[in-house]
Design an enzyme around this catalytic site. Structure first.
Site, PDB file in Angstrom:
ATOM      1  N   HIS A 186       0.862  -1.182   0.000  1.00  0.00           N
ATOM      2  CA  HIS A 186       0.000   0.000   0.000  1.00  0.00           C
ATOM      3  C   HIS A 186       0.895   1.227   0.000  1.00  0.00           C
ATOM      4  O   HIS A 186       1.741   1.395   0.878  1.00  0.00           O
ATOM      5  CB  HIS A 186      -0.922   0.018   1.219  1.00  0.00           C
ATOM      6  CG  HIS A 186      -1.837   1.208   1.238  1.00  0.00           C
ATOM      7  ND1 HIS A 186      -3.095   1.185   0.685  1.00  0.00           N
ATOM      8  CD2 HIS A 186      -1.660   2.473   1.726  1.00  0.00           C
ATOM      9  CE1 HIS A 186      -3.667   2.381   0.829  1.00  0.00           C
ATOM     10  NE2 HIS A 186      -2.810   3.174   1.458  1.00  0.00           N
ATOM     11  N   CYS A 187       0.706   2.086  -0.983  1.00  0.00           N
ATOM     12  CA  CYS A 187       1.571   3.256  -1.153  1.00  0.00           C
ATOM     13  C   CYS A 187       0.814   4.517  -0.761  1.00  0.00           C
ATOM     14  O   CYS A 187      -0.200   4.852  -1.375  1.00  0.00           O
ATOM     15  CB  CYS A 187       2.046   3.344  -2.602  1.00  0.00           C
ATOM     16  SG  CYS A 187       3.137   4.749  -2.912  1.00  0.00           S
ATOM     17  N   ILE A 188       1.316   5.224   0.262  1.00  0.00           N
ATOM     18  CA  ILE A 188       0.644   6.448   0.688  1.00  0.00           C
ATOM     19  C   ILE A 188       0.857   7.574  -0.315  1.00  0.00           C
ATOM     20  O   ILE A 188       0.098   8.544  -0.321  1.00  0.00           O
ATOM     21  CB  ILE A 188       1.130   6.885   2.086  1.00  0.00           C
ATOM     22  CG1 ILE A 188       2.627   7.223   2.058  1.00  0.00           C
ATOM     23  CG2 ILE A 188       0.829   5.820   3.116  1.00  0.00           C
ATOM     24  CD1 ILE A 188       3.135   7.800   3.360  1.00  0.00           C
TER      25      ILE A 188
END
Length: 440
Positions: A186-188
């Site tokens: 999951h990439c912020i």
């Protein structure tokens, strides 16, 4: 010169802290100084500050900071995306008007080509699509993409939240509240999970951002360096290194001292000539362009190895357990492999015919979502022949669970000490791995 030194120190420090904070948790850096700095920054320093805050304010400051940090890192929100796009926009707005008149037509055209790309690829990475997120509508299709390797992924395991069997290489994201196909992470920065179908756009985002920043650094050098060089020559006597300090001119220490002195003087002129709009943004670009390209290089390595970021952590855990001597490997029985067992997708269907009112013929049909004790047929060209198990006492396993006992015998397990002895079924070779990433 003092201003130049302060700007350089500040920019280098911010770049280093950013790199350590975001990349230091990667398994490749686990036992390196970068991993140590990450643990120091993320665990030990906050723990010490928490202890001090408990004594002074009963934990009010750290509780508020913890809630803010949890929101930024573990909630779905656009704040980091806005920061990233705002930073790119602000730098372009400051830099381009200051140097545009000094650029050649081809350089201006290249800017118009490079500048929109991070915006486009971030949008493609962030938008929701039907291939990345697993739902009840596409679950049967997702089950056929990859086989269970019985090392990282086992059949018959259901997601407690989504209430269906986990497809191979998938993972449930607590932030996006869904299972993700071929989950990477999951990439912020894009406010989304990266997996099947959108991972390629994330790679394009890293490449385009790195190229844009590197090109910005080059343009700053191209436009401001001649002006700074001219200014330096006019006042060279002010900046020339003075060796009359009792040091050996031929020594390496004096040589580097001279180069550092020249660099600091030249950077000071650079800032005076270009100002913060041109030289400040250029210096920031010079010191930060390796960050996205370095992360891209890491993901190219993952593609070469046939694994995702999520899987690299799992393999790293296996490697640590192997070093402790508690991992055992067995070979699967041939009758459990897909190429040796009967095709489960072959169904017998009734067909009416003018010559035979009730003829029976086997017709291949796509399999539906398998039951918990079944393993789906897949389109993947490889199937794992290895099984790994851990034991607590370091002795060969005896009481095996049914999911392992059904494909291997207990007396076939041998201790392994290295991942080199284990095949990765998801590694088809570099170019085939690239095709799987870019085309799916």
């Amino acid at each position: 010169m003092t201003l130049a030194r302060n700007i350089i120190v500040f920019t280098v420090t911010i770049s280093l802290v950013t790199f350590v904070a975001f990349f230091g948790r990667l398994p490749s850096f686990r036992n390196t100084p970068i991993g140590f700095l990450h643990r120091l920054l993320v665990l030990r320093v906050p723990s010490a500050f928490r202890t001090l805050d408990l004594r002074l304010t009963n934990g009010r400051i750290t509780n508020g900071g913890s809630r803010l940090g949890h929101y930024l890192m573990h909630d779905k929100h656009p704040m980091v995306v806005i920061f990233f796009l705002g930073l790119v926009t602000a730098c372009a707005t400051l830099f381009l008007p200051a140097v545009w008149h000094l650029l050649r037509p081809l350089q201006r055209l290249l800017i118009l080509f490079l500048l929109p790309q991070p915006y486009l690829f971030l949008y493609l990475s962030a938008k929701r699509n039907s291939q990345t997120y697993i739902t009840t509508l596409n679950h049967a299709e997702q089950m056929r993409h990859y086989p269970y390797d019985r090392v990282l992924y086992y059949p018959g395991i259901a997601c407690r939240t989504c209430k269906f069997l986990k497809p191979p290489r998938s993972k449930h994201c607590s932030i996006c509240k869904t299972c993700v196909s071929r989950m990477d992470h999951h990439c912020i920065w894009v406010n989304n999970c990266l997996g099947r179908s959108n991972y390629r756009w994330f790679l394009a985002l890293l490449l385009s951002t790195g190229m844009l920043i590197a090109y910005g650094a080059y343009l700053a050098y191209y436009t401001l360096s001649p002006l700074a060089q001219k200014h330096y020559k006019n006042y060279e006597r002010w900046y020339v290194y003075n060796p009359q300090r009792g040091s050996d001119i031929a020594s390496w220490g004096t040589y580097f001292d001279k180069k550092i002195h020249y660099f600091m003087a030249y950077t000071s002129i650079y800032l005076d000539v270009g100002g913060i709009r041109a030289s400040g943004v250029g210096l920031l670009a010079l010191l930060t362009w390796p960050l996205p390209l370095g992360l891209l290089a890491y993901h190219v390595y993952l593609i070469w190895a046939g694994m995702t970021t999520n899987e690299s952590g799992k393999w790293a855990d296996w490697q640590d357990d192997m070093a402790d001597g508690v991992v055992f490997l067995a070979h699967r029985r041939e009758d459990t492999l897909q190429e040796y067992r009967p095709a489960a997708s072959t169904r017998v269907q009734l067909h009416s015919s003018a010559h035979s009112p009730s003829s029976i013929s086997p017709i291949p049909t796509p399999p539906e979502t398998p039951l918990e004790d079944e393993e789906p047929l897949t389109t993947w060209p490889l199937e794992s022949r290895h099984i790994l198990v851990r034991t607590r006492d370091g002795k060969p396993p005896k009481n095996l669970p049914d999911r392992i006992k059904s494909v291997a015998t207990a007396d076939s397990f041998e201790r392994v000490w290295s991942l080199a002895a284990v095949e990765n079924v998801y590694d088809l070779g570099f170019w085939d791995n690239v095709k799987d990433v870019l085309l799916n």
